[in-house]
Design an enzyme around this catalytic site. Structure first.
Site, PDB file in Angstrom:
ATOM      1  N   GLU A 184     -10.622 -11.517  -4.901  1.00 16.12           N
ATOM      2  CA  GLU A 184      -9.082 -11.498  -4.721  1.00 16.12           C
ATOM      3  C   GLU A 184      -8.470 -12.674  -3.973  1.00 16.12           C
ATOM      4  OE1 GLU A 184      -8.542  -7.476  -2.681  1.00 16.12           O
ATOM      5  OE2 GLU A 184     -10.246  -7.988  -1.303  1.00 16.12           O
ATOM      6  N   ARG A 195     -15.184   0.893  -0.973  1.00 22.79           N
ATOM      7  CA  ARG A 195     -14.807  -0.272  -0.322  1.00 22.79           C
ATOM      8  C   ARG A 195     -15.076  -0.312   0.863  1.00 22.79           C
ATOM      9  NH1 ARG A 195      -9.158  -2.817  -1.288  1.00 22.79           N
ATOM     10  NH2 ARG A 195      -8.385  -1.338  -0.170  1.00 22.79           N
ATOM     11  N   CYS A 204      -9.055  -3.528 -10.524  1.00 20.93           N
ATOM     12  CA  CYS A 204      -8.701  -2.631 -10.012  1.00 20.93           C
ATOM     13  C   CYS A 204      -7.444  -2.764  -9.184  1.00 20.93           C
ATOM     14  CB  CYS A 204      -9.769  -2.110  -8.857  1.00 20.93           C
ATOM     15  SG  CYS A 204      -9.911  -3.384  -7.564  1.00 20.93           S
ATOM     16  N   ARG A 248       2.664 -10.006  -0.174  1.00 23.56           N
ATOM     17  CA  ARG A 248       3.089  -8.655  -1.193  1.00 23.56           C
ATOM     18  C   ARG A 248       4.090  -7.835  -0.698  1.00 23.56           C
ATOM     19  NH1 ARG A 248      -2.947  -6.459  -1.356  1.00 23.56           N
ATOM     20  NH2 ARG A 248      -2.155  -4.344  -1.887  1.00 23.56           N
ATOM     21  N   HIS A 265       0.776  -1.208   0.066  1.00 22.09           N
ATOM     22  CA  HIS A 265      -0.048   0.002  -0.093  1.00 22.09           C
ATOM     23  C   HIS A 265       1.087   1.242  -0.052  1.00 22.09           C
ATOM     24  CE1 HIS A 265      -3.588  -2.530   1.030  1.00 22.09           C
ATOM     25  NE2 HIS A 265      -3.999  -1.881   0.233  1.00 22.09           N
ATOM     26  N   ARG A 304     -10.445   3.453  -1.309  1.00 26.94           N
ATOM     27  CA  ARG A 304      -9.870   2.505  -0.348  1.00 26.94           C
ATOM     28  C   ARG A 304     -10.153   3.281   1.074  1.00 26.94           C
ATOM     29  NH1 ARG A 304      -5.424   1.475  -4.097  1.00 26.94           N
ATOM     30  NH2 ARG A 304      -4.933  -0.995  -4.163  1.00 26.94           N
ATOM     31  N   ASP A 344      -4.030  -8.647  -4.191  1.00 30.40           N
ATOM     32  CA  ASP A 344      -4.342  -9.619  -3.247  1.00 30.40           C
ATOM     33  C   ASP A 344      -4.202 -10.980  -4.052  1.00 30.40           C
ATOM     34  OD1 ASP A 344      -4.146  -8.854  -0.548  1.00 30.40           O
ATOM     35  OD2 ASP A 344      -5.743  -7.681  -1.174  1.00 30.40           O
TER      36      ASP A 344
HETATM   37  C1  PEP Z   1      -6.131  -5.551  -4.828  1.00 30.96           C
HETATM   38  O1  PEP Z   1      -6.129  -6.415  -3.748  1.00 30.96           O
HETATM   39  O2  PEP Z   1      -5.738  -5.803  -5.774  1.00 30.96           O
HETATM   40  C2  PEP Z   1      -6.881  -4.166  -4.505  1.00 30.96           C
HETATM   41  C3  PEP Z   1      -7.327  -3.452  -5.437  1.00 30.96           C
HETATM   42  O3  PEP Z   1      -6.907  -3.905  -3.073  1.00 30.96           O
HETATM   43  P1  PEP Z   1      -5.567  -3.616  -2.000  1.00 30.96           P
HETATM   44  O4  PEP Z   1      -4.405  -3.191  -2.933  1.00 30.96           O
HETATM   45  O5  PEP Z   1      -6.186  -2.548  -1.322  1.00 30.96           O
HETATM   46  O6  PEP Z   1      -5.620  -4.778  -1.494  1.00 30.96           O
HETATM   47 MG    MG Z   2      -7.027  -6.214  -1.913  1.00 31.25          MG
END
Ligand code: PEP
Ligand code: MG
Length: 689
Positions: free
Chosen positions: A532, A435, A603, A566, A292, A399, A556
């Site tokens: 995800e 979300r 996304c 990640r 993030h 987010r 994810d």
């Molecule tokens: C993802 O997991 O691809 C996503 C869009 O949400 P985040 O990156 O906030 O987990």
């Molecule tokens: Mg995610």
């Protein structure tokens, strides 16, 4: 007074183990014993380990040793004898001590664009505003008292912790808190902070940070693992002091100088609290492309290099630093010649802020006439303005958890309502998808003080919401109320199967009914599911029957499909976006949605990367949401692509067994088919030759 001059001959200079021996010997005498550097007149108290370390006496340093008191002659003899015995150190093979101001280059992963030359501001995770404020002469005494009070409070806390540790874990485990107490009691720390406050007219927080960083940097110059551990103990004590200082409820002025934030890890909650107007770049030890922290850095146009391993411990606040996101490199204490070279480059390559050409917005049409929606991912309200600037079709992913700037600090329903309404207005007629809080995991917003063993697999996202229904209900109410003022949709994060959907929808329906009964203005919203995790992919047809749309979270999806954290740079080579298993998950989700007649917004970060976007549209994606700054590039790529060609390549990729094979296809075929779009430099770092 007795004095003598001598030279430090030990391989590592006066490092901590030697210094500890010196303290032990000096403490056997009543006389004061001081060490004076002849080259820069810095002096140290031989009875304080911190003081000796601050002397930074490397091999070859000439020192004057001065003893004053009734046993000064024997004290001086004993100390000089210890120097002559080389501090009773075992003799090991020769090694070069690390030079204090050596230029240090570290390789990491550049996750955004630009080159920045700036000054380090170290942030330990959990550290928030450490600012410099000018204190009036009349207030300096009060500032010192404030510092002393924080020291007293820290001491009381440490004594309590030590007692508990002794009781629960035994004496052997409590010794560490003895060390913390000793650091806290060392006049070298407390006196230096107070002196700094007075000399620099600085606030206590800044003084404690600067002095603490100096102490730490001395530890870190010594090539000794044991010492590194003691360094983190000092850091711990300084953090405690800072927490106790800021806990007095002062209001914090903003960062007054442009800074390069250097941290081991930077939690989104910490970023959300920073005064971003004064942050020029970020350099962190951990992190990957889809952390993030990296996503936000890109969103804000901040230059960032992550995955620098143990860089943090080599820096100190105020050091000069170059952050080169292009090469994925940082240079600490650069030489004058390096700065000169970089100053020229930096002027010409700060992050390229591409704006949409005048009037270009909305969906893009591919060469063969397929319309693709390009939406914006938004984390912070400061990004609202970028929705228009980059010509986005509204917000594909908000987010919402980034509204919470501190762990444990929730917003009221009314506060949230205000933010969602502002979002709805900023998003325009295309609207926004909010979300539900994706709390837990690596987001740093855990609302419990007991860390989970496995946060990514723990009480994250909708699981958190279902277990904390009060939090979820107030968010749902705020969204439904804001929906009256614009086109809003709601998406449920990290669903495992329809059971999660049903439980979430029940809560939403109940809140809708409550709002109606209370006569509060509101509107219905469409409800979507984030796809995800693999169980959601495998049961996508069942989920599709219960929701209005899908959102594919590819970040994810890669993490959970491949079981690769990640944000962990140690396993980043296993984080393969183009792994056939990931492509299979994406393809299946898009197909199921198509068959079920519902739309899918893709996304994750894949949707921000032109080369990956080609494969996404090849698998049938027609709705993409990305970091706003990526929109112009993705738009221009898609305008030059025929999706039928992309489909042929995507089909070939789906037949592959391993990521290497898919990457090979992208590397070679993309260059052949679209040489103007994908010269080698335009491919993502993972695909570089
Ligand atoms: C993802 O997991 O691809 C996503 C869009 O949400 P985040 O990156 O906030 O987990
Ligand atoms: Mg995610």
């Amino acid at each position: 007074m007795s004095e003598r001059t001598l030279r430090v001959t030990g391989r590592l200079g006066l490092h901590a183990r030697a210094a500890a021996n010196l303290v032990r010997v000096a403490n056997q005498f009543q006389s004061t014993v001081t060490l004076h550097r002849l080259d820069n007149s810095v002096e140290a108290d031989a009875k304080s380990i911190l003081s000796i370390l601050m002397l930074a006496a490397s091999r070859g340093t000439n020192l004057r040793i001065v003893a004053v008191g009734i046993d000064e002659v024997t004290a001086l003899d004993a100390v000089c004898d210890l120097f002559a015995r080389n501090f009773d150190e075992p003799q090991i093979g020769e090694r070069q001590p690390i030079a204090v101001q050596e230029e240090l280059r570290c390789k990491g992963l550049g996750v955004s664009e630009g080159i920045v030359l700036g000054r380090v501001l170290r942030l330990q995770d959990g550290t928030r505003d450490v600012y410099r404020a000018e204190i009036d002469g009349a207030d300096l005494e009060r500032e010192r008292r404030r510092f002393r009070a924080a020291v007293r409070l820290s001491r009381r806390q440490l004594e309590t912790i030590k007692e508990r540790a002794e009781k629960e874990l035994g004496r052997g485990h409590a010794y560490i808190f003895d060390a913390h107490l000793l650091f806290l009691e060392d006049a070298k720390l407390t006196r230096d902070v107070e002196d700094y406050i007075v000399k620099e007219r600085a606030n206590a927080e800044w003084a404690a940070k600067v002095v603490g960083d100096r102490l730490l940097s001395i530890y870190m110059q010594i090539n000794d693992e044991y010492l590194r551990e003691r360094g983190s103990d000092i850091e711990d004590v300084i953090q405690r002091l800072l927490a106790n200082l800021t806990g007095e409820g002062r209001s914090h002025p903003k960062l007054s100088e442009d800074a390069v934030i250097v941290a081991q890890d930077l939690l989104p909650s910490t970023i959300a609290e920073l005064d971003l107007n004064h942050v020029r770049a970020i350099a962190t030890d951990s992190g990957g492309w889809t952390s993030h922290m990296s996503i936000i850095a890109r969103g804000l146009g901040l230059t960032a290099v992550v995955g620098l391993r143990d860089f943090y411990y080599r820096t100190r606040t105020g050091d000069q630093i170059i952050v080169d996101a292009q090469r994925g490199e940082v240079i600490l204490n650069p030489l004058a010649a390096t700065v000169e070279r970089y100053e020229f480059t930096a002027q010409t390559s700060s992050p390229t802020v591409t704006v949409a050409p005048q009037g270009v917005s909305g969906p893009v049409t591919t060469k063969n006439g397929i319309e693709i929606a390009l939406r914006a991912n938004v984390e912070l309200p400061t990004e609202f303005e970028a929705i228009r600037r980059f010509g986005a079709c509204g917000v594909g992913l908000f987010r919402s958890e980034f509204l919470l700037s501190r762990p444990g600090l929730l917003l009221s329903e009314d506060e949230q309502f205000g933010s969602y309404r502002a979002l709805a207005e900023a998003a325009g007629p295309e609207g926004a998808v909010i979300r539900l809080f994706d709390l837990g995991g690596e987001t740093g917003y855990e609302l419990s003080d007991r860390p989970e063993r496995n946060p990514a697999l723990g009480l994250r996202a909708i699981r958190f919401g279902l277990k904390n229904a009060k939090v979820m209900r107030s968010q749902v109410r705020a969204i439904l109320r804001a929906a009256k003022f614009g086109n809003l949709r709601l998406v449920i994060p990290m669903v495992a199967d329809v059971a999660d959907i049903r439980r979430a929808k029940k809560i939403i329906a109940e809140e809708l009914a409550s709002l109606s009964n209370e006569g509060v203005e509101h509107a219905q919203v469409n409800i979507g599911a984030m796809i995800e995790i693999p169980s959601a992919v495998l049961t996508a047809d069942k989920i599709a029957a219960e929701v209005d749309f899908f959102e594919l979270g590819t970040n994810d999806l890669v993490q959970y499909t491949l079981a690769v954290d990640r944000g962990n740079d140690h396993v980043s080579e296993w984080f393969r976006t183009l792994h056939p298993a990931v492509l299979f998950g994406i393809n299946r989700t898009l197909q199921v949605a198509l068959d079920s007649g519902i739309p899918t917004i893709v996304c994750g970060e894949m949707a921000s990367t032109p080369a990956y976007v080609v494969l996404l549209v090849g698998m049938g994606a027609v709705d993409l949401s990305m970091t706003p700054a990526a929109i112009p590039r993705v738009r221009s790529t898609l305008a030059q692509i025929d999706t039928a060609e992309a489909e042929v390549l995507a089909k070939r990729c789906l037949q592959c067994a391993i990521a290497d094979e898919v990457e090979d296809i992208v590397r070679t075929e993309f260059r052949i088919r679209w040489p103007q779009l994908f010269p080698p430099k335009a491919l993502p770092a993972q695909l570089a030759d």
